[in-house]
Design an enzyme around this catalytic site. Structure first.
Site, mmCIF file in Angstrom:
data_model
loop_
_atom_site.group_PDB
_atom_site.id
_atom_site.type_symbol
_atom_site.label_atom_id
_atom_site.label_comp_id
_atom_site.label_asym_id
_atom_site.label_seq_id
_atom_site.Cartn_x
_atom_site.Cartn_y
_atom_site.Cartn_z
ATOM 1 N N TRP A 1 0.842 -1.202 0.000
ATOM 2 C CA TRP A 1 0.000 0.000 0.000
ATOM 3 C C TRP A 1 0.878 1.254 0.000
ATOM 4 C CZ3 TRP A 1 -2.176 2.653 4.852
ATOM 5 C CH2 TRP A 1 -3.095 3.650 4.489
ATOM 6 N N TYR B 1 -4.563 -0.763 -5.246
ATOM 7 C CA TYR B 1 -3.288 -0.098 -4.958
ATOM 8 C C TYR B 1 -2.635 0.408 -6.249
ATOM 9 C CZ TYR B 1 -3.470 -2.126 -0.223
ATOM 10 O OH TYR B 1 -3.835 -2.479 1.053
ATOM 11 N N ALA C 1 1.279 3.353 12.534
ATOM 12 C CA ALA C 1 0.268 4.411 12.365
ATOM 13 C C ALA C 1 0.619 5.361 11.216
ATOM 14 C CB ALA C 1 0.082 5.185 13.675
ATOM 15 N N SER D 1 9.509 2.127 2.768
ATOM 16 C CA SER D 1 9.842 2.843 1.543
ATOM 17 C C SER D 1 11.322 2.762 1.188
ATOM 18 C CB SER D 1 9.436 4.319 1.655
ATOM 19 O OG SER D 1 10.053 4.913 2.779
#
Length: 360
Positions: A50, A83, A240, A318
């Protein structure tokens, strides 16, 4: 007083006991757990796609991340038809094909609901479940997925149709199991009841958001389903959406997710009064992490895994450095004693309670 089945954290004894038992199985440094009470063994840390795949990162970085995860013992890779408009599934499939990994060594999951702009290209009706999964498989160049998730409830489709359609794609060999995502406990229970009534296949797990600041559903609603009907949890966003990394302590960095246009809601959340209070709590939790010799993200991920109903925690990274750090949370699980969990609870001040919390 003793714990009810609302939520059973692992105390000092049960951690060592479970590490020595079949509940956990080490493989290349990554632990294995059953997916719910099914027989499918999944790595307790999975890699999600995602935001990152097809969006925030290049295809080359995506390959690096999947390689690091796979070589660290991760076997669970999660994506969805929505996605990056299907690009995430394409990238995931290309990497699997390029790396020549044995399909049987992987647990690939995807999610259905938002497949296209047309009215017939979304939802959980029989047409979209079958056509949507077929399209996902084509994008990933796979014959089947291991778990297909209903990516949200669909009030427009009768539950019987949803369960029959999921049973159909499993019987056709397009998926091994099915699960739910963002469903309430009542909706999951309805799906299970329909499956039992008509001799169909029930869901095995629910994908749910779970982290320091989002606890109620996973700790009070889902444990009952785990014990009664075997539905486990694959949790997402353990940090989160990056809030728990500490990178937003002094505002929103330009390169962060919260600086991206589609995530304006995240920026507002971080800069709000509640967001500032959360940052203050995270600062206190950093001292707990230092005491355990780990980073704050590692503490947060290990904290999620202390819950016996959580089969796997999906990581969203990432860059390789971030992923390697997060995978290190495996080493922190044995340190998540009852005392540490209690200390975290005191700092957070948000432990959910229910009437059946304790048995006197």
């Amino acid at each position: 007083m003793k714990w009810s089945r609302r939520f059973r954290p692992m105390d000092d004894f049960s951690i060592s006991q479970r590490l020595a038992s079949n509940h956990f199985l080490f493989s290349n440094g990554c632990l294995r757990r059953n997916l719910g009470k099914s027989g499918l063994r999944v790595s307790c840390l999975g890699l999600g796609t995602w935001v990152t795949f097809g969006g925030q990162i290049s295809d080359e970085v995506a390959e690096q991340l999947m390689t690091i995860a796979y070589e660290s013992g991760v076997n669970l890779f999660d994506t969805a038809e929505v996605y990056s408009g299907g690009k995430a599934e394409i990238i995931l499939g290309n990497i699997i094909k390029k790396k020549c990994w044995r399909r049987s060594s992987l647990v690939i999951t995807t999610k259905l609901y938002w497949g296209g702009k047309a009215e017939t290209e979304r939802g959980l009706n029989r047409k979209h479940i079958i056509e949507g999964l077929r399209s996902s498989l084509q994008r990933m160049q796979l014959e089947y997925v291991d778990v297909v998730f209903a990516n949200r409830p669909d009030s427009n489709t009768p539950m019987e149709e949803i369960v029959r359609s999921m049973t159909h794609v499993i019987n056709q060999g397009m998926s091994m199991y099915w699960g739910t995502s963002r469903w309430s406990a009542m909706e999951i229970m309805e799906a299970y009841s329909v499956a039992r009534q008509f001799n169909l296949i029930p869901p095995v797990c629910e994908q749910a958001e779970y982290h320091f600041f989002q606890r109620d559903k996973v700790e009070t609603q889902l444990p009952e389903l785990y014990h009664k009907i075997g539905v486990g949890v694959v949790s997402w966003s353990p940090l989160a959406c990056g809030i728990i990394t500490g990178k937003y302590e002094n505002g929103v960095p330009e390169s962060s997710r919260a600086s991206m246009k589609p995530y304006q809601w995240l920026r507002e959340k971080i800069l709000s009064e509640d967001g500032r209070k959360q940052q203050a709590k995270l600062k206190e939790l950093t001292y707990v992490a230092e005491k355990l010799g780990c980073t704050l993200p590692q503490l947060a991920i290990a904290w999620c895994l202390r819950n016996e109903g959580v089969s796997s925690v999906l990581l969203g990274s990432s860059n390789p450095i971030q992923l390697t750090e997060n995978l290190g949370a495996i080493q922190v699980i044995p340190k998540m004693t009852a005392g540490i969990a209690s200390e975290v609870d005191q700092i957070l001040g948000n432990r959910p309670h229910s009437k059946k919390d304790y048995q006197h």
